[in-house]
Motif scaffolding. Sequence first.
Motif, PDB file in Angstrom:
ATOM      1  N   THR A  43     100.003 -64.419 -78.658  1.00 55.69           N
ATOM      2  CA  THR A  43      99.637 -63.945 -79.976  1.00 55.69           C
ATOM      3  C   THR A  43      98.963 -64.830 -81.143  1.00 55.69           C
ATOM      4  N   ASN A  45      96.032 -67.064 -82.811  1.00 55.80           N
ATOM      5  CA  ASN A  45      94.470 -67.034 -82.516  1.00 55.80           C
ATOM      6  C   ASN A  45      94.308 -68.577 -83.035  1.00 55.80           C
ATOM      7  N   ASN A  53     103.595 -70.277 -88.381  1.00 59.14           N
ATOM      8  CA  ASN A  53     104.064 -69.005 -87.628  1.00 59.14           C
ATOM      9  C   ASN A  53     105.092 -69.665 -86.541  1.00 59.14           C
ATOM     10  N   VAL A 187      98.752 -66.537 -99.831  1.00 59.56           N
ATOM     11  CA  VAL A 187     100.184 -67.565 -99.729  1.00 59.56           C
ATOM     12  C   VAL A 187     100.843 -67.653 -98.503  1.00 59.56           C
ATOM     13  N   CYS A 188     100.348 -66.748 -97.293  1.00 56.18           N
ATOM     14  CA  CYS A 188     100.776 -66.875 -96.205  1.00 56.18           C
ATOM     15  C   CYS A 188      99.721 -66.197 -95.219  1.00 56.18           C
ATOM     16  N   ALA A 190      99.767 -63.879 -93.328  1.00 55.91           N
ATOM     17  CA  ALA A 190      99.464 -62.166 -93.354  1.00 55.91           C
ATOM     18  C   ALA A 190      98.560 -62.038 -94.527  1.00 55.91           C
ATOM     19  N   ASP A 191      98.739 -62.581 -95.610  1.00 52.85           N
ATOM     20  CA  ASP A 191      98.150 -62.331 -96.926  1.00 52.85           C
ATOM     21  C   ASP A 191      96.630 -62.826 -96.479  1.00 52.85           C
ATOM     22  N   TYR A 193      95.160 -62.573 -93.656  1.00 48.92           N
ATOM     23  CA  TYR A 193      94.487 -61.435 -92.895  1.00 48.92           C
ATOM     24  C   TYR A 193      94.060 -60.327 -93.851  1.00 48.92           C
ATOM     25  N   TYR A 194      94.713 -60.137 -94.581  1.00 49.46           N
ATOM     26  CA  TYR A 194      94.669 -58.842 -95.577  1.00 49.46           C
ATOM     27  C   TYR A 194      93.189 -59.403 -96.369  1.00 49.46           C
ATOM     28  N   ASP A 197      90.227 -59.125 -94.058  1.00 48.08           N
ATOM     29  CA  ASP A 197      89.567 -58.138 -93.677  1.00 48.08           C
ATOM     30  C   ASP A 197      88.729 -57.580 -94.590  1.00 48.08           C
ATOM     31  N   LEU A 198      89.174 -57.412 -95.944  1.00 62.05           N
ATOM     32  CA  LEU A 198      88.480 -57.058 -97.192  1.00 62.05           C
ATOM     33  C   LEU A 198      87.271 -57.863 -97.133  1.00 62.05           C
ATOM     34  N   SER A 200      85.654 -59.578 -94.899  1.00 64.23           N
ATOM     35  CA  SER A 200      84.625 -59.214 -93.942  1.00 64.23           C
ATOM     36  C   SER A 200      83.701 -58.054 -94.157  1.00 64.23           C
ATOM     37  N   ALA A 201      84.400 -56.906 -94.986  1.00 69.90           N
ATOM     38  CA  ALA A 201      83.699 -55.683 -95.060  1.00 69.90           C
ATOM     39  C   ALA A 201      82.917 -55.737 -96.307  1.00 69.90           C
ATOM     40  N   ASP A 387      89.907 -64.456 -84.863  1.00 70.53           N
ATOM     41  CA  ASP A 387      90.292 -62.840 -85.047  1.00 70.53           C
ATOM     42  C   ASP A 387      89.580 -62.348 -86.139  1.00 70.53           C
ATOM     43  N   GLY A 388      88.300 -62.697 -86.145  1.00 74.06           N
ATOM     44  CA  GLY A 388      87.283 -62.075 -87.244  1.00 74.06           C
ATOM     45  C   GLY A 388      87.292 -62.912 -88.448  1.00 74.06           C
TER      46      GLY A 388
END
Lengths: 395, 258
Positions: A43, A45, A53, A187-188, A190-191, A193-194, A197-198, A200-201, A387-388
């Motif tokens: 899981t 990347n 992690n 700060v981590c 998940a942060d 990744y969020y 994502d914003l 990349s758009a 992953d992007g």
Amino acid sequence: MDPTIRMMIQGYIDGLDSMKTGDAALKQEAEDFKKELNAFAETQNDAMTFFPNFQNSGLMGKYMDLTTRITMAAQAGADEPAEKPQQKHKTTPAEWLEPFRTAYDYIKALPIRERGLAVYRKLFAIGERHSDITEFLIEVERENLLWKLCSEDTLGILDIVLTGMDPLYRAITYPILQNIEAWKASVCEADAYYLQDLLSADIAKNSPRLSQREHYVACLGAHLMVYRGPNGKEGIMEMIASGRTSEPDFRSKATNMVIGRQQARRTMERIRKALGLGFDDIMADEYLRYKLIPTSNVCGLSRAYVQSNPNILDILADTYHNEIVPDISLTDAIRREAGLSLGRWRMPESADHEKAAAVAREKYRDLPYFTYEDQLQGGSIHVGTGDGFDISLPK
Amino acid sequence: MSETTTTKELYGLYVRRFGDCPRTPYQAEYYRKWLDLLKASASNEEAEEKSKENGLYTGGAAAVAKDRIISHRQAAETLGWTDVVELCDDIIRKIEADPYYVFTHSGLWADLQAAKNGWLRTIDGFQRLFVDFMEYDDTRSEPERALKAIAEDLKMLSKPSADFAALAALPQFRAIIDCSDAYYKEFADTIGQAAATGRLDSITWSTASSKDEIAELWDNRGALKDVCSQWLGQPVKPCCVRLSPDSPNGKYEFKEIG
């Protein structure tokens, strides 16, 4: 699975395999752990986020616990069932840091990752100050060092990449600058990744947008060159001056002047309509005006260019204002050269590319990008966390 | 300080960091439960034993995975990518039902990326269509070539609609094109027409109206010889390397290279 992660987990698996125990329950526990570790690694990347992690997932703690119990069981006697020791061995910071030392040794061959390596060293220094694992982890957590192993490493590389770019070329610096802001803010994982994502758009929307006006200006430049260049007006002047006038060639070049003039007028009208820019606005823009002429990158990620002498821009501006805008005949367009002394120009040749590249490399040799260019382009650097998240470095 | 006290301090720090970050509710919850367990236990060992009974011992990896999904979901929600939001919700439901789902279905990340790519590809296709239009519009002399490129780029559109006109009417797509409203309307009308009819207008560039001035130039070539010779006699200025500055507000520096 990411090959670096595979290598990392193989270290843990080999470690378990090397620990012999006669306790069937412990053996089974070790096998179950290996399966769980493999599934977890699938899981993940990116090698840089693997450690934080691994820690946050609880698996690192389980590994430490399991290896401790196998060791204690072995000390108690291989054939005896492994009961949980009364006085459990507590993992030391040095033991906990062992996999990090392996990772550090792996990446220290790449000085480009100094910023990430500095975090490892900080981690090791904290390890040396503590004998108690919990107190050590408290200090690590207070500085969020496990996440910084990843974020600082990436930020260090992005900062270096930026030094190889032309700061005025916003279409290419924009994604890097936005990435730097996102990584600084995270700060981590998940942060991150969020934010990614914003991002990349945002980059998909804005990076091409920043280069759209260049297209118009390059089209205008191409039409002005058709009018003015060796296949147009200057070609005709050279033929007339040398007395070597072939009528078909002459007429072909005169036709180019006529078509180039029509198309330059139309393109300028379209630029005015689309962007509200006039020719002088283009000329006043430090970056945009060089899109009127052919240029080639000769250094880094568009850090320097080879081009004709900048007098070509004076010539094109004079041409635009005095021959394209007003309705003067081709004959008058040549006749007015009598009062001009803007000089001549030529297109760069391959030898010019080499000379330009040498000058640029000398100029920028101390910039980090050029210090680490081999590492950046050798495929050994992965920017982002997969992953992007990837930023492909232009060749 | 006792071992339990320091462990509680450490887990308290985890709770604070993950609790402060809106992207990590599951890890925050995971560590909060651990903290509660530690507070309710006489020793770390006791807490660990209890954690094996209540499932907390193996819950960390699922918490990491769910937070990752949450982060993608929150971004998708901000971006208005509704199908990605739904997919994230579905994945979270599956992990809630089976904590090992994330380990046994590693293809879920690829599915998630594919859903996001649909949106990114549409943005890319829309941008490409604008470049197609600019290139066509510059001279309007090669409609066939433009139509071929437009047909390819129209295939990239899918989210939130595969219909170019519908996308062009959305403010978020208007915002990614750098031009005036009047020019944008031309872009939208022209591509809309190409998509609907497979046809584009063309301009025939002609020198017919300039026949006389070309003839005049040919006839005057003798009279222009001195002017042209004077021009040819001017020095050819050397090519240059253009060196970029260190900041976006700087100026280029030029060095002649011969």
